[in-house]
Design an enzyme around this catalytic site. Structure first.
Site, PDB file in Angstrom:
ATOM      1  N   TYR A  46       0.847  -1.200   0.000  1.00 57.97           N
ATOM      2  CA  TYR A  46       0.000   0.000   0.000  1.00 57.97           C
ATOM      3  C   TYR A  46       0.879   1.245   0.000  1.00 57.97           C
ATOM      4  O   TYR A  46       1.805   1.339   0.819  1.00 57.97           O
ATOM      5  CB  TYR A  46      -0.896   0.028   1.251  1.00 57.97           C
ATOM      6  N   GLU A  48      -0.496   4.787  -0.588  1.00 58.83           N
ATOM      7  CA  GLU A  48      -1.275   6.017  -0.835  1.00 58.83           C
ATOM      8  C   GLU A  48      -0.424   7.246  -0.569  1.00 58.83           C
ATOM      9  O   GLU A  48       0.302   7.315   0.430  1.00 58.83           O
ATOM     10  CB  GLU A  48      -2.518   6.036   0.058  1.00 58.83           C
ATOM     11  N   ASP A 211      -5.391  14.392 -25.140  1.00 59.51           N
ATOM     12  CA  ASP A 211      -5.441  12.979 -24.771  1.00 59.51           C
ATOM     13  C   ASP A 211      -4.781  12.216 -25.918  1.00 59.51           C
ATOM     14  O   ASP A 211      -5.392  11.963 -26.952  1.00 59.51           O
ATOM     15  CB  ASP A 211      -6.898  12.545 -24.575  1.00 59.51           C
ATOM     16  N   THR A 238      -2.919   6.621 -22.161  1.00 62.01           N
ATOM     17  CA  THR A 238      -2.776   5.279 -21.610  1.00 62.01           C
ATOM     18  C   THR A 238      -1.332   4.888 -21.861  1.00 62.01           C
ATOM     19  O   THR A 238      -0.619   5.552 -22.620  1.00 62.01           O
ATOM     20  CB  THR A 238      -3.715   4.277 -22.307  1.00 62.01           C
ATOM     21  N   LYS A 241      -0.780   1.320 -25.345  1.00 62.59           N
ATOM     22  CA  LYS A 241      -1.055   1.288 -26.792  1.00 62.59           C
ATOM     23  C   LYS A 241       0.285   1.380 -27.535  1.00 62.59           C
ATOM     24  O   LYS A 241       1.115   0.506 -27.352  1.00 62.59           O
ATOM     25  CB  LYS A 241      -2.023   2.410 -27.150  1.00 62.59           C
ATOM     26  N   ARG A 247      -1.047  -2.097 -19.020  1.00 65.79           N
ATOM     27  CA  ARG A 247      -2.368  -1.470 -19.180  1.00 65.79           C
ATOM     28  C   ARG A 247      -2.577  -0.463 -18.053  1.00 65.79           C
ATOM     29  O   ARG A 247      -2.793  -0.850 -16.903  1.00 65.79           O
ATOM     30  CB  ARG A 247      -3.413  -2.583 -19.124  1.00 65.79           C
TER      31      ARG A 247
END
Ligand code: DSN
Length: 452
Positions: A46, A48, A211, A238, A241, A247
């Site tokens: 974790y 955060e 984008d 992303t 691609k 991903r």
């Protein structure tokens, strides 16, 4: 112990990927190293919050990999995670000439939502490309959460397939949007970022956002202009691609970089900090540090000279594939392609809808997706077009000679579709399709999928 059924399905998927060709323009194959990082024990942690941004970018990688600095995290035990995330941020900034990178978005959709949340108030206007003209769901489609929060205005494309810049300017002046967004999932031209930046600068407080999910790898490889070099404030993407990473998502920005703990004034200069706060705690919780590590590895690969050759070859292959298909009678939207992506109107070309053709191609091991074309009357489930491209095939090492072969197979499958007439009758041509499938498989096995 009995093996989970999931693993036998993963084996089936390895076979499917190995024995066919991936033509979906938004897919790619990761390297063994990216896969190893994505599948690593970093999933246990974790984290955060954020690492320290001091000296990133700017320090040598070795320094970043060694240095342990106080961080902005909510959990202990971050000495390795911090350094991995700092490496990912540093590499992303160097790849895209950005002042700051937030490497935590889980996806492109999360990245876009975080930018809207960083800069807009509910009800604010955002000017973005019409989904039916090649835009993206997250750019204002009524089925998304963002569309319920913000007021999206859509610009379209011209009959020649370029952005209708005159319409964009007219709408920008009329609506005074808080964000002008250039981005798409089915657009084959190179956007005129300079012209859009000039329009945006006329609107007070307007954030220029791009984008670039589809073409980020081309930008990284120097084969596509970078919006951040033309006065854009933010670029989202992303990472899986053309960029060929795991991903996931990424936000790059220009402006001041500082601690995300104190709420900054809402200015364009402070957009990096506003974005950090909008990703966490604004819209996400714990980051996926195994995926951030895989992004760091992928960005490292994209910084290497070989990646420039890869990006060049993606475009070369797409151009040849498009030319061969035109010769075979396919009508392409925009007449061809300037990037990695091709959109063919198969309904207009051969009277076969995109879904039917997609299914027939699936049967021979060529995977693409049915897609609406501008002004499509077919609807989402029976669109007139198919969308495909060359990033994945180029990763496997296919060149222009093989693109010509792919075009031949695509035409043969189209002839079969025309011959049987309807999707329901496709099995009448099973023998012919099986014969093509064997040819596809033979070539596919000569070009192994990298991490299999
Ligand atoms: N689903 C992606 C694409 O295929 O273009 C966009 O998010």
């Amino acid at each position: 112990m009995e093996k989970d059924l999931v693993f036998s399905l993963i084996e089936n998927e390895k076979k499917r990927e190995s024995e066919g060709f991936e033509l979906i323009p938004s897919e790619n194959y990761v390297s063994k190293e990216v896969l190893a990082a994505a599948g690593s024990i970093l999933t246990n942690k974790y984290s955060e919050g954020y690492p320290n941004f001091e000296g990133v970018p700017g320090n040598a990688e070795e320094k970043i990999a060694e240095e342990i600095l106080p961080n902005y995290r909510y959990y202990g035990g971050q000495e390795n995670i911090d350094r991995i995330e700092r490496l990912a941020i540093d590499r992303a900034c160097r790849l895209f000439n950005a002042d700051h990178a937030n490497v935590q978005p889980h996806s492109g959709a999360n990245a876009n939502e975080a930018v809207y949340w960083a800069w807009c108030e509910p009800g604010d206007k955002i000017l973005a490309m019409n989904l039916g003209h090649g835009g993206h769901l997250t750019h204002g489609s009524p089925v998304t959460r963002s569309a319920h929060i913000y007021d999206f205005i859509a610009y379209g494309t011209t009959p020649e397939g370029d952005i209708d810049y005159d319409e964009l300017e007219k709408l920008a002046i009329e609506h005074q949007p808080k964000i002008i967004l250039i981005g798409y999932s089915a657009f084959m031209k190179i956007p005129d970022f300079k012209r859009v930046a000039k329009i945006g600068k006329k609107i007070p407080g307007c954030l220029l956002m791009a984008d670039m999910a589809h073409v980020a790898g081309l930008i990284a490889g120097g084969e596509h202009p970078n919006p951040l070099d033309f006065g854009f404030n933010v670029m989202t993407t992303t990472t899986h691609k053309t960029l060929r990473g795991p991903r996931s998502g990424l936000i790059l920005s220009k402006g001041n970089v500082a601690s995300p703990l104190r709420k900054p004034e809402k200015t364009l200069e402070n957009i990096p900090i506003l974005i950090d706060r909008a990703v966490f705690p604004g819209t996400q919780g714990g980051p996926l540090e195994h995926i951030i590590a895989a992004k760091a590895v992928a960005f490292g690969e994209a910084l290497k000279p070989e990646f420039k050759t890869y990006a060049k070859n993606i475009k070369k292959n797409a151009k040849v594939l498009a030319e061969e298909l035109v010769k075979a009678g396919f009508k392409l939207c925009g007449g061809g392609t300037e990037n990695h992506l091709i959109l063919a109107n198969v309904e207009e070309s051969f009277g076969v809808n995109g879904k039917f053709y997609e299914k027939a191609l699936d049967m021979v091991g060529l995977t693409l997706n049915a897609n609406a074309v501008p002004g499509d009357k077919g609807g989402a489930f029976r669109p007139s077009g198919v969308r495909f491209g060359t990033p994945a095939m180029t990763t496997r090492g296919l060149g222009t000679k093989e693109m010509k072969q792919i075009a031949v197979w695509m035409k043969r499958v189209m002839d079969i579709c025309v011959g049987v007439g309807t999707e329901e009758n496709i099995l009448n041509a099973k023998e012919e399709l099986d014969a093509i499938r064997e040819e596809v498989k033979k070539l596919a096995l000569e070009y192994p999928v990298p991490a299999i």
